[in-house]
Design an enzyme around this catalytic site. Sequence first.
Site: not given
Ligand code: NAI
Ligand code: PYR
Ligand code: MG
Length: 372
Positions: A15, A75, A94, A96, A118, A270
């Site tokens: 990206r 990133k 980002y 994190h 974020e 992340d």
């Molecule tokens: N690995 C990657 O490439 C990427 C990772 N992410 C990550 O994904 C994760 C989720 O992001 P979003 O969906 O945007 O967040 P969000 O805030 O939209 O959703 C998170 C959900 O987790 C729930 N939650 C919190 N504690 C909980 C628990 N103990 N049990 C069950 N549910 C619980 C909340 O109620 C909420 O509905 C973040 O850490 C984000 O940074 C996002 C994009 C890319």
């Molecule tokens: C959200 C994030 O960490 C990514 O898009 O890589």
């Molecule tokens: Mg990430």
Amino acid sequence: MRVGCPKEIKNNEYRVGLTPGSVREYIARGHEVIVETGAGLGIDADDGAYRAAGAKIVETAKDVFEQADMIVKVKEPQPAEWAMLREGQLLYTYLHLAPDPEQTKGLVESGCTAIAYETVTDAHGGLPLLAPMSEVAGRLSIQAGATALEKINGGRGLLLGGVPGVLPGKVSIIGGGVVGLNAAKMAVGLGADVTIVDRSLGRLRELDDLFGGRIHTRYSTIEAVEEEVFSADVVVGAVLIPGAAAPKLVTREMLSGMKKGAVIVDVAIDQGGCFETSHATTHSNPTFEVDGVVHYCVANMPGAVPVTSAHALNNATLQYGLQLADKGLKAIAENRHLRAGLNVHRGRITNEAVASALGYELAEPESFLKVA
Ligand SMILES: NC(=O)C1=CN([C@@H]2O[C@H](COP(=O)(O)OP(=O)(O)OC[C@H]3O[C@@H](n4cnc5c(N)ncnc54)[C@H](O)[C@@H]3O)[C@@H](O)[C@H]2O)C=CC1
Ligand SMILES: CC(=O)C(=O)O
Ligand SMILES: [Mg+2]
């Protein structure tokens, strides 16, 4: 302001912080933009496209970091990058930080002002600069899970959608936010049996309405998580407590109750991951196995589909980036949603969740900015 966009250097990250379309918008507002040569090649935007948009092309990342007042990236800065940041420079990307003490120390020592995509908020209680990448990662999580389930990739050897006469696979999604919703859409589309677990009853009601009975919803308790994990073929980790390290909802002990060859896709990696056994992986080596369970823990999943992701990200980051370029720190003082994104300022940590996760004293932005 002079705005700079270096080429991303994280493993298999294609990206780019500014698309040529975004460059045009900065130029139209009277800003200068400098872009490292080749920065947009991953999205089919060559130096000529950036020049046509009004950018100046420079040869090295060092040129960008030396000359720009504000750095726009995707990133979190890598060690070679945080070493080039300087006092008073704005960093917009980002970060994190909560699970990453080394990067945090690097940013604190640089003296820069760092805004984390974020943790920027919106008027609806959402995270508008995280949302587009969560949409991408949520959708990719099912592709990744389905691929890892194949026997040749170490999985159970199961087709998620099944076929007539054979039951589909089971997908359990922990966290029903943006990632969870998008994972569910893809899993439902494939014909899998889908359950979403969340600790917000309001959110579970919304999801139940959205899917019209096609998914199951469950309130998040230790028991519910355990039962879901034990019965699933693919578990997607999608919880978030904004800014904070992810809670470890699935322990190592629970893995022993899982099916052999089941797959964990820990999208929350992340923020440190929500499985005790997770550690961040890269696109070049995305999976590893613990106790017979395949783990996929890529921390920059959207980097694999940069053409979609870079445009989706720029759609969301542009308006806040323009405010920063127009007004500098004043934009952060005037806009509380942008202020929520401020994580580091001149050697101090300004985000409460990051300060408490890493043992820094919190410097409230309101204590040093004249807020509107
Ligand atoms: N690995 C990657 O490439 C990427 C990772 N992410 C990550 O994904 C994760 C989720 O992001 P979003 O969906 O945007 O967040 P969000 O805030 O939209 O959703 C998170 C959900 O987790 C729930 N939650 C919190 N504690 C909980 C628990 N103990 N049990 C069950 N549910 C619980 C909340 O109620 C909420 O509905 C973040 O850490 C984000 O940074 C996002 C994009 C890319
Ligand atoms: C959200 C994030 O960490 C990514 O898009 O890589
Ligand atoms: Mg990430």
